[in-house]
Design a protein around this motif. Structure first.
Motif, PDB file in Angstrom:
ATOM      1  N   UNK A 197      26.879  31.546  55.136  1.00  0.00           N
ATOM      2  CA  UNK A 197      26.724  30.305  54.392  1.00  0.00           C
ATOM      3  C   UNK A 197      25.565  30.376  53.437  1.00  0.00           C
ATOM      4  N   UNK A 198      25.923  30.433  52.154  1.00  0.00           N
ATOM      5  CA  UNK A 198      24.598  30.548  51.242  1.00  0.00           C
ATOM      6  C   UNK A 198      23.740  29.344  51.355  1.00  0.00           C
ATOM      7  N   UNK A 199      24.312  28.101  51.620  1.00  0.00           N
ATOM      8  CA  UNK A 199      23.841  26.992  51.416  1.00  0.00           C
ATOM      9  C   UNK A 199      22.959  26.676  52.939  1.00  0.00           C
ATOM     10  N   UNK A 200      23.264  26.926  54.041  1.00  0.00           N
ATOM     11  CA  UNK A 200      22.775  26.536  55.207  1.00  0.00           C
ATOM     12  C   UNK A 200      22.030  27.790  55.805  1.00  0.00           C
ATOM     13  N   UNK A 201      22.563  29.009  55.605  1.00  0.00           N
ATOM     14  CA  UNK A 201      22.159  30.193  56.201  1.00  0.00           C
ATOM     15  C   UNK A 201      22.983  30.515  57.644  1.00  0.00           C
ATOM     16  N   UNK A 202      23.921  29.882  57.890  1.00  0.00           N
ATOM     17  CA  UNK A 202      24.449  30.010  59.059  1.00  0.00           C
ATOM     18  C   UNK A 202      25.435  31.139  58.916  1.00  0.00           C
TER      19      UNK A 202
END
Length: 369
Positions: free
Chosen positions: A14-19
């Motif tokens: 996930x580019x926003x959270x890094x998950x």
């Protein structure tokens, strides 16, 4: 068509959270040509399982005569060597496409040897080449898989010196059945018991069936838009899955006693109650909100309305207030209070002003100065 999943997964970040979220790799291979389809999905759950089949059929441009899946839960409800129980949704997909499902027998790897070889090929020729790449979207990953899949199917086989695609066009493609006019729409299947209010519940919303089915167990077929209710395979109700309010009630499902009151609505009762006073409004709200279905509160509301006509509006409000005070805001309590004239005798004497008490042991206001 032999179907299975790869063991290794491919991560999507996930580019926003890094998950980091792993994806499952679906593999389908045709038996004669080894022509292969693969894609990434978020899970091996029913929705993804069915969607992968639909996209695989579109990729092949037709439908094979036989599907041979492994015994995962999305395919088989109950595994059995001789009589496996196929998941109802999966069976419906097969009927829609005019094909047959023959699950591989448990602990019989030869039944799915084609699938196992195809899985190994996908792992070595596709996943291995993607292992150093970072993907931020599922579509991005599937785009990369499709590119390598084309190379795999066009690559000449070592022994036969022809590609999987060439064999497919010669052997498998002519044997495929044509695709139906529309793709299969994913549907869930559930069993539900019809409640005393002639409604069944799914995900917090209630849908009506004929009142004659109260207490019976029915089947639900749920798509993105519709809820179909079936009894012994026959459709008995059809509802829009989403809509305003918690209830979806069709008039012809109501008992005659409910149809007589159809001209009433919760809003109409509440507007009338507001005119009587806050206590009457509270009692009427209680009738509508504490029943399995608002229709079941209509009779009680009509009974309260009748009490107002019989005893007068001026007595109804105090009677409702007294019913609330004793913790029983019901039609029976209101009717009993009015019948016995208890609304004329408040439970508590009104508080009156008294002269301030004086006593040697009482501190006056001057003590605190």
């Amino acid at each position: 068509l032999f179907i299975d999943y790869c063991g290794p997964t491919v991560d999507v970040v996930d580019g926003a959270t890094g998950q980091i979220r792993p994806t499952q790799i679906f593999v389908a291979v045709l038996g004669a040509s080894n022509y292969t389809y693969a894609e990434a999905t978020w899970s091996q759950g029913m929705s993804d399982w069915i969607g992968s089949h639909v996209r695989a059929f579109e990729f092949f441009g037709g439908v094979p005569l036989l599907l041979v899946p492994d015994n995962l839960k999305s395919a088989v409800s109950r595994a059995d060597r001789y009589a496996p129980e196929v998941n109802p949704t999966y069976a419906e997909l097969a009927r829609h496409y005019g094909t047959t499902i023959l699950p591989a027998r448990p602990y019989k790897p030869k039944d799915k040897a084609k699938a196992e070889v195809a899985v190994q090929v996908v792992e070595r020729w596709i996943l291995a080449r993607l292992r150093h790449r970072t993907f931020f979207f599922l579509d991005e990953l599937n785009s990369a898989i499709r590119g390598l899949l084309g190379e795999l199917n066009n690559r000449p086989l070592q022994r036969q010196k022809v590609s999987r695609r060439e064999l497919f066009e010669t052997l498998d493609q002519p044997a495929l059945r044509p695709l139906p006019s529309s793709p299969y729409e994913y549907a869930q299947w559930k069993k539900a018991k019809v409640g005393i209010d002639y409604h069944i519940e799914f995900e917090g919303r209630l849908y009506s069936v004929s009142h004659s089915l109260v207490g019976q167990v029915v089947e639900l077929r749920i798509t993105a838009a519709l809820v179909t209710v079936l009894m012994k395979g026959k459709q008995v109700a059809l509802h829009q899955r989403h809509g305003s309010g918690r209830f979806s009630t069709q008039p012809h499902h109501m008992p005659k006693s409910h149809r007589r009151h159809q001209q009433w609505s919760p809003g109409r009762f509440l507007n009338w109650a507001k005119q009587m006073g806050p206590a009457t409004l509270t009692v009427v709200q209680h009738q509508l909100e504490t029943r399995p279905h608002p229709e079941h509160g209509y009779r009680a509301c009509l009974g309260i309305l009748h009490q107002a006509r019989h005893y007068g509006n001026q007595r109804l409000e105090p009677a409702c207030a007294q019913a609330i005070e004793i913790g029983s805001p019901t039609y029976r309590s209101v009717a009993s209070i009015l019948k016995n004239g208890l609304d004329k005798n408040p439970l508590h004497e009104p508080i009156t002003d008294h002269e301030p008490l004086t006593h040697d042991n009482l501190r006056g206001p001057g003590y605190y100065r």
